[in-house]
Design a protein around this motif. Structure first.
Motif, mmCIF file in Angstrom:
data_model
loop_
_atom_site.group_PDB
_atom_site.id
_atom_site.type_symbol
_atom_site.label_atom_id
_atom_site.label_comp_id
_atom_site.label_asym_id
_atom_site.label_seq_id
_atom_site.Cartn_x
_atom_site.Cartn_y
_atom_site.Cartn_z
ATOM 1 N N ILE A 48 43.730 41.345 53.361
ATOM 2 C CA ILE A 48 43.949 40.371 52.287
ATOM 3 C C ILE A 48 43.908 38.951 52.846
ATOM 4 O O ILE A 48 43.334 38.037 52.235
ATOM 5 N N GLU A 49 44.471 38.767 54.023
ATOM 6 C CA GLU A 49 44.458 37.447 54.661
ATOM 7 C C GLU A 49 43.031 37.005 54.963
ATOM 8 O O GLU A 49 42.684 35.831 54.781
ATOM 9 N N GLU A 50 42.188 37.932 55.416
ATOM 10 C CA GLU A 50 40.790 37.600 55.694
ATOM 11 C C GLU A 50 40.060 37.147 54.435
ATOM 12 O O GLU A 50 39.239 36.228 54.474
ATOM 13 N N VAL A 51 40.340 37.794 53.310
ATOM 14 C CA VAL A 51 39.722 37.383 52.050
ATOM 15 C C VAL A 51 40.119 35.947 51.718
ATOM 16 O O VAL A 51 39.281 35.114 51.348
ATOM 17 N N GLY A 52 41.392 35.641 51.864
ATOM 18 C CA GLY A 52 41.888 34.316 51.524
ATOM 19 C C GLY A 52 41.328 33.207 52.380
ATOM 20 O O GLY A 52 41.260 32.048 51.949
ATOM 21 N N LYS A 53 40.901 33.531 53.590
ATOM 22 C CA LYS A 53 40.372 32.523 54.511
ATOM 23 C C LYS A 53 38.965 32.059 54.152
ATOM 24 O O LYS A 53 38.489 31.062 54.683
ATOM 25 N N THR A 54 38.290 32.768 53.279
ATOM 26 C CA THR A 54 36.861 32.527 53.078
ATOM 27 C C THR A 54 36.553 31.223 52.359
ATOM 28 O O THR A 54 35.458 30.693 52.480
ATOM 29 N N SER A 55 37.497 30.702 51.586
ATOM 30 C CA SER A 55 37.223 29.480 50.832
ATOM 31 C C SER A 55 38.538 28.772 50.512
ATOM 32 O O SER A 55 39.552 29.423 50.260
ATOM 33 N N ASP A 56 38.486 27.445 50.516
ATOM 34 C CA ASP A 56 39.667 26.677 50.126
ATOM 35 C C ASP A 56 39.839 26.634 48.620
ATOM 36 O O ASP A 56 40.911 26.315 48.112
ATOM 37 N N GLN A 57 38.769 26.925 47.903
ATOM 38 C CA GLN A 57 38.779 26.858 46.448
ATOM 39 C C GLN A 57 38.814 28.265 45.846
ATOM 40 O O GLN A 57 38.678 29.259 46.546
ATOM 41 N N ALA A 58 38.959 28.323 44.537
ATOM 42 C CA ALA A 58 38.840 29.603 43.834
ATOM 43 C C ALA A 58 37.391 30.091 43.945
ATOM 44 O O ALA A 58 36.452 29.291 44.064
ATOM 45 N N PHE A 59 37.192 31.400 43.907
ATOM 46 C CA PHE A 59 35.854 31.954 44.129
ATOM 47 C C PHE A 59 35.647 33.207 43.290
ATOM 48 O O PHE A 59 36.581 33.799 42.741
ATOM 49 N N HIS A 60 34.374 33.593 43.203
ATOM 50 C CA HIS A 60 33.989 34.858 42.583
ATOM 51 C C HIS A 60 34.120 35.949 43.641
ATOM 52 O O HIS A 60 33.586 35.815 44.746
ATOM 53 N N LEU A 61 34.800 37.016 43.306
ATOM 54 C CA LEU A 61 35.113 38.070 44.279
ATOM 55 C C LEU A 61 34.395 39.354 43.882
ATOM 56 O O LEU A 61 34.520 39.826 42.746
ATOM 57 N N VAL A 62 33.629 39.915 44.827
ATOM 58 C CA VAL A 62 32.849 41.130 44.588
ATOM 59 C C VAL A 62 33.221 42.153 45.652
ATOM 60 O O VAL A 62 33.069 41.889 46.851
ATOM 61 N N GLY A 63 33.698 43.323 45.241
ATOM 62 C CA GLY A 63 34.093 44.350 46.201
ATOM 63 C C GLY A 63 33.385 45.664 45.943
ATOM 64 O O GLY A 63 33.313 46.122 44.799
ATOM 65 N N PHE A 64 32.854 46.263 47.012
ATOM 66 C CA PHE A 64 32.194 47.564 46.921
ATOM 67 C C PHE A 64 33.105 48.656 47.451
ATOM 68 O O PHE A 64 33.657 48.544 48.553
ATOM 69 N N SER A 65 33.281 49.727 46.680
ATOM 70 C CA SER A 65 34.004 50.926 47.103
ATOM 71 C C SER A 65 35.388 50.554 47.626
ATOM 72 O O SER A 65 36.171 49.944 46.900
ATOM 73 N N MET A 66 35.722 50.866 48.885
ATOM 74 C CA MET A 66 37.021 50.478 49.416
ATOM 75 C C MET A 66 37.254 48.981 49.274
ATOM 76 O O MET A 66 38.368 48.513 49.013
ATOM 77 N N GLY A 67 36.186 48.204 49.449
ATOM 78 C CA GLY A 67 36.292 46.759 49.270
ATOM 79 C C GLY A 67 36.705 46.374 47.866
ATOM 80 O O GLY A 67 37.290 45.308 47.654
ATOM 81 N N GLY A 68 36.412 47.252 46.887
ATOM 82 C CA GLY A 68 36.874 47.008 45.526
ATOM 83 C C GLY A 68 38.388 47.090 45.425
ATOM 84 O O GLY A 68 39.008 46.315 44.697
ATOM 85 N N TYR A 69 38.968 48.040 46.172
ATOM 86 C CA TYR A 69 40.429 48.130 46.170
ATOM 87 C C TYR A 69 41.048 46.904 46.832
ATOM 88 O O TYR A 69 42.050 46.367 46.352
ATOM 89 N N ILE A 70 40.453 46.440 47.922
ATOM 90 C CA ILE A 70 40.937 45.222 48.566
ATOM 91 C C ILE A 70 40.794 44.040 47.611
ATOM 92 O O ILE A 70 41.692 43.195 47.504
ATOM 93 N N ALA A 71 39.674 43.982 46.892
ATOM 94 C CA ALA A 71 39.452 42.902 45.931
ATOM 95 C C ALA A 71 40.490 42.930 44.810
ATOM 96 O O ALA A 71 41.042 41.888 44.426
ATOM 97 N N GLU A 72 40.755 44.121 44.280
ATOM 98 C CA GLU A 72 41.784 44.257 43.241
ATOM 99 C C GLU A 72 43.142 43.790 43.745
ATOM 100 O O GLU A 72 43.882 43.093 43.040
ATOM 101 N N THR A 73 43.467 44.188 44.947
ATOM 102 C CA THR A 73 44.768 43.838 45.519
ATOM 103 C C THR A 73 44.883 42.337 45.711
ATOM 104 O O THR A 73 45.905 41.725 45.357
ATOM 105 N N PHE A 74 43.843 41.718 46.268
ATOM 106 C CA PHE A 74 43.858 40.264 46.426
ATOM 107 C C PHE A 74 43.982 39.574 45.066
ATOM 108 O O PHE A 74 44.778 38.641 44.893
ATOM 109 N N ALA A 75 43.200 40.042 44.096
ATOM 110 C CA ALA A 75 43.163 39.388 42.787
ATOM 111 C C ALA A 75 44.496 39.483 42.045
ATOM 112 O O ALA A 75 44.872 38.555 41.324
ATOM 113 N N THR A 76 45.218 40.590 42.227
ATOM 114 C CA THR A 76 46.506 40.709 41.555
ATOM 115 C C THR A 76 47.605 39.961 42.294
ATOM 116 O O THR A 76 48.596 39.553 41.687
ATOM 117 N N ARG A 77 47.426 39.741 43.595
ATOM 118 C CA ARG A 77 48.405 38.942 44.349
ATOM 119 C C ARG A 77 48.172 37.444 44.177
ATOM 120 O O ARG A 77 49.121 36.655 44.128
#
Length: 233
Positions: A48-77
């Motif tokens: 989740i921390e790695e996802v947050g490091k990718t941009s200082d601004q809000a962004f469009h998040l796309v997750g494939f398979s397991m990455g979708g679960y990581i994306a969901e988790t980041f998005a709800t946090r």
């Protein structure tokens, strides 16, 4: 000139930036593109921390398979960081006890042995039969998985084996959601993703035909268009 928005791409289990290689040039024509490293973080919070490091601004998040679960988790946090959420062939809800037990059994085996990657014989479970002889599909899948160590396999498994269903939490948030299913996916059933679509009233649903589980490699053009249509709505 307005600065470009950013699209952040999350690979799946035993995948890295090579999964998204066919789509990066397509997205880069309109967006800044970042692919997150989920191979080296050792647990879910580190991912989740790695996802947050990718941009200082809000962004469009796309997750494939397991990455979708990581994306969901980041998005709800951190919903304030998410302009939109696209979930591609991403399983929904908690894992079944059978699946969970099988994954933990594999963890036990790999603590005493070496992981050698997905074999060519296993490929028919993951991709459409018409792509079994396509080196541009089969090659990256085998190469990516073979480059994972046993420790990295174990880390990804333990980070995501105790999954929490994010459907109700996503329903309460406001950013747009796209759910992409593959018509011939033997890993994540189409019906389960239809149910997730029904659970999130504002979500859009797209089915990619003639496609197994590895959507970004099997049908990159269709997936790219689906995501661009959605984020540029």
């Amino acid at each position: 000139m307005m600065p470009l928005e950013t699209i952040v791409l999350l690979p799946g289990f035993l995948c890295d930036e090579r999964l998204w290689a066919p789509l990066v040039p397509v997205f880069s024509e309109r967006y800044n593109v970042r692919v997150v490293d989920l191979k080296h973080p050792q647990n879910l919070d580190a991912m989740i921390e790695e996802v947050g490091k990718t941009s200082d601004q809000a962004f469009h998040l796309v997750g494939f398979s397991m990455g979708g679960y990581i994306a969901e988790t980041f998005a709800t946090r951190f919903p304030e960081r998410v302009l939109s959420l696209s979930l591609v062939a991403a399983s929904v809800g908690a894992l079944s006890e059978k699946t969970r037990a099988a994954r933990l059994k594999m963890v036990g085996l790999l603590r005493r042995g070496k992981y050698n990657g997905i074999s060519e014989k296993e490929m028919d479970r993951y991709i459409h039969p018409d792509f079994l002889k396509d080196p541009q599909v089969v090659g990256p899948i085998m190469q990516m998985s073979a480059d994972f160590s046993s420790e990295q396999y174990i880390n990804q498994t333990l980070a995501t084996v105790d999954r929490i269903d994010k459907g109700a939490a996503l329903q309460e948030l406001s950013f747009p959601v796209l759910i992409v299913a593959a018509a011939n996916d033997r890993v994540v059933p189409l019906e389960s993703l239809k149910n997730r679509h029904a659970q999130i009233s504002r979500s859009k649903f797209r089915v990619i035909d003639h496609c197994g589980h590895y959507v970004p490699l099997e049908q990159p053009a269709e997936l790219g268009q689906a995501v661009l249509d959605f984020v540029g709505r």
